[in-house]
Design an enzyme around this catalytic site. Sequence first.
Site, mmCIF file in Angstrom:
data_model
loop_
_atom_site.group_PDB
_atom_site.id
_atom_site.type_symbol
_atom_site.label_atom_id
_atom_site.label_comp_id
_atom_site.label_asym_id
_atom_site.label_seq_id
_atom_site.Cartn_x
_atom_site.Cartn_y
_atom_site.Cartn_z
ATOM 1 N N HIS A 23 36.738 39.215 37.030
ATOM 2 C CA HIS A 23 37.055 40.645 36.960
ATOM 3 C C HIS A 23 38.579 40.750 36.851
ATOM 4 C CE1 HIS A 23 37.586 44.744 38.533
ATOM 5 N NE2 HIS A 23 36.296 44.947 38.337
ATOM 6 N N ASP B 211 36.358 35.404 45.127
ATOM 7 C CA ASP B 211 36.122 36.836 44.985
ATOM 8 C C ASP B 211 34.628 37.068 45.202
ATOM 9 O OD1 ASP B 211 35.685 39.424 44.219
ATOM 10 O OD2 ASP B 211 36.338 39.166 42.137
ATOM 11 N N GLN C 39 31.074 40.713 44.214
ATOM 12 C CA GLN C 39 29.805 40.900 43.520
ATOM 13 C C GLN C 39 28.660 40.103 44.156
ATOM 14 O OE1 GLN C 39 28.337 43.410 41.527
ATOM 15 N NE2 GLN C 39 30.414 43.248 40.717
ATOM 16 N N LYS D 217 30.919 48.309 47.605
ATOM 17 C CA LYS D 217 29.784 47.634 46.965
ATOM 18 C C LYS D 217 28.738 47.229 48.011
ATOM 19 C CE LYS D 217 31.960 45.735 42.765
ATOM 20 N NZ LYS D 217 32.905 46.772 42.492
ATOM 21 N N CYS E 13 35.747 45.595 33.102
ATOM 22 C CA CYS E 13 36.952 44.994 33.695
ATOM 23 C C CYS E 13 36.942 43.482 33.513
ATOM 24 C CB CYS E 13 37.087 45.346 35.169
ATOM 25 S SG CYS E 13 37.089 47.098 35.483
#
Lengths: 176, 408
Positions: free
Chosen positions: B120, B197, B200, B223, B363
Amino acid sequence: MATTSGGGVYSPALLEHVSNPDYHVHLDDATCTHEGVNPSCGDDLTISYSLAPDGTIADAAWEGTGCAVSQGSADMMCDLVIGRTPAEAARLARLFGRMVRGEETDADALAELDEASCLESISHMPARVKCAELAWRTLAEMAGTPTDDDGAPTAGEGTLADEKGTNGGSPAAPRG
Amino acid sequence: MSIDCNPYKADFPLLVGNPGLAYLDSAATAQRPTCVLDAQRRFYETMNANPLRGLYSLSVAATDAIADARAHVARFIGAPSADEVVFCRNASEALNIAARCLGDTLLSEGDEVAITVMEHHSNLIPWQQACRRAGAKLVYLRPDEHGHITSAEIAEKVGPRTKVVSCCHVSNVLGSVQPIRELARAAHANGATFVVDAAQSAPHMAIDVSELGCDLLALSAHKLMGPMGVGVLWGRRDLLDSLPPFLTGGEMIDSVTETDATWAPVPEKFEAGTQDAAGIYAFGAALDYLEGVGLDAVEARERELVDLLMDGLATLPFVDIVGSPDASDHVGVVSFNVEGIHPHDVASILDADHVAIRAGHHCAQPLLTWMGIQSCCRASVAFYNDANDVDALIRGLAHVWEVFHGND
């Protein structure tokens, strides 16, 4: 299946311009050519026109890639501005901009946009306004009159050969 | 629990208020359950004071609210200490802290930072800029056709010059899970710091930082059904201790003179200014809710939904999947294109049919450019979706095709 105004944008008229565009060609004898891009969408249109001896637009064309809304809108625009002066074309481009932003809703005023007035429902789809506006904004830039300018047109013949205009900053546009 | 049956939707006021809506964009942001909205309000109604500052009981309550949420986040990600949990605005800010602070401390000319082309923008641009400042080289690992970074790719791209490896746990476009433990071993074998990261992945699977083997990890509350505007940077205590602050100002200092300042210990060193205490408190409520549902149940239900989604898309000959053709390679996310129709047109027509998906570059422009596409559509599921939502998308896509091509 129920459709709202959003689905209504994809009218037979728009889709006919998308699948059988009349002005999606390269104009060899262009007097003026200008590129407009929507960086967040990837729409990329180059608008060209040639001028007749009397100063009116003899031919207009668009090239590039993008969504159906930006391409169909560009094709309708080319159809509308042929036979008009660049100043008149820029004025119509500003009118179109006001229509898709929902600032001009008077049917009589919008009738001047002819077939392009069918894109009025874009005003209910803020994320797509930039798509619909791209060709028109690019044309207005060619004539030196941004569509945001509600004052009197100051258009002359465009002198911006192969310059790039960027539509940035619309708060409603999808970004990543 | 079958995906035909949905006991969860009733917990989400927005979904209750829009019964016809198929919300398939949870990878962009989840919906919030009532308990999270109530918690946000409860903070302001019963414990509103500036945390850390006041000596009166209300301020202590606000301070405790943050401390409890911090401890909860630590438990949620398997962190040994709540002090290793830094609250910030979002995963982007967490990754900016990582890239700025590691970049300033670790990187010099000739060094390398290894990330994947799937990142991202929030885990890409910070490293791109850090490398530019230091004269270091940004090296891209590229996935195979199933969306995974291979061992060969790791062996080729992570080496003695690598100072940082940073990778998404799950790709926000391809939905593929990355080999985090293997990347951790490769990074550490070369003396590099490893950043994950998890924005997600955390909504879809249990996260354990010691099991993952990372040094820093970024999360996004929104999220995970928490409020927007709250993110988490977790870091190993010794690493966080060694890094300089990111933002400076109130609450992050030990003492200040006219010419100098010393920093508070972590996590406060990285938390300048007044935090979104209500948001952090409500994030704790979101984790309570998620744990109540159970991550095992979440994972099983989302697996079924993704399988149904992939099966449905396979019945539409005009739909091309972006990424792996195997449903098992997709965690929560399926990207696709409709042949000859721009994703923005697809999304607008679906919107008219009350189906919400994402369309664009997600993104992740370098990934799409590398894959040779300009943009794509993305449907993403959460456990509060059901079979009706997936059916609405499949019917909606048939309608998209019909709008452009009639009934042929």
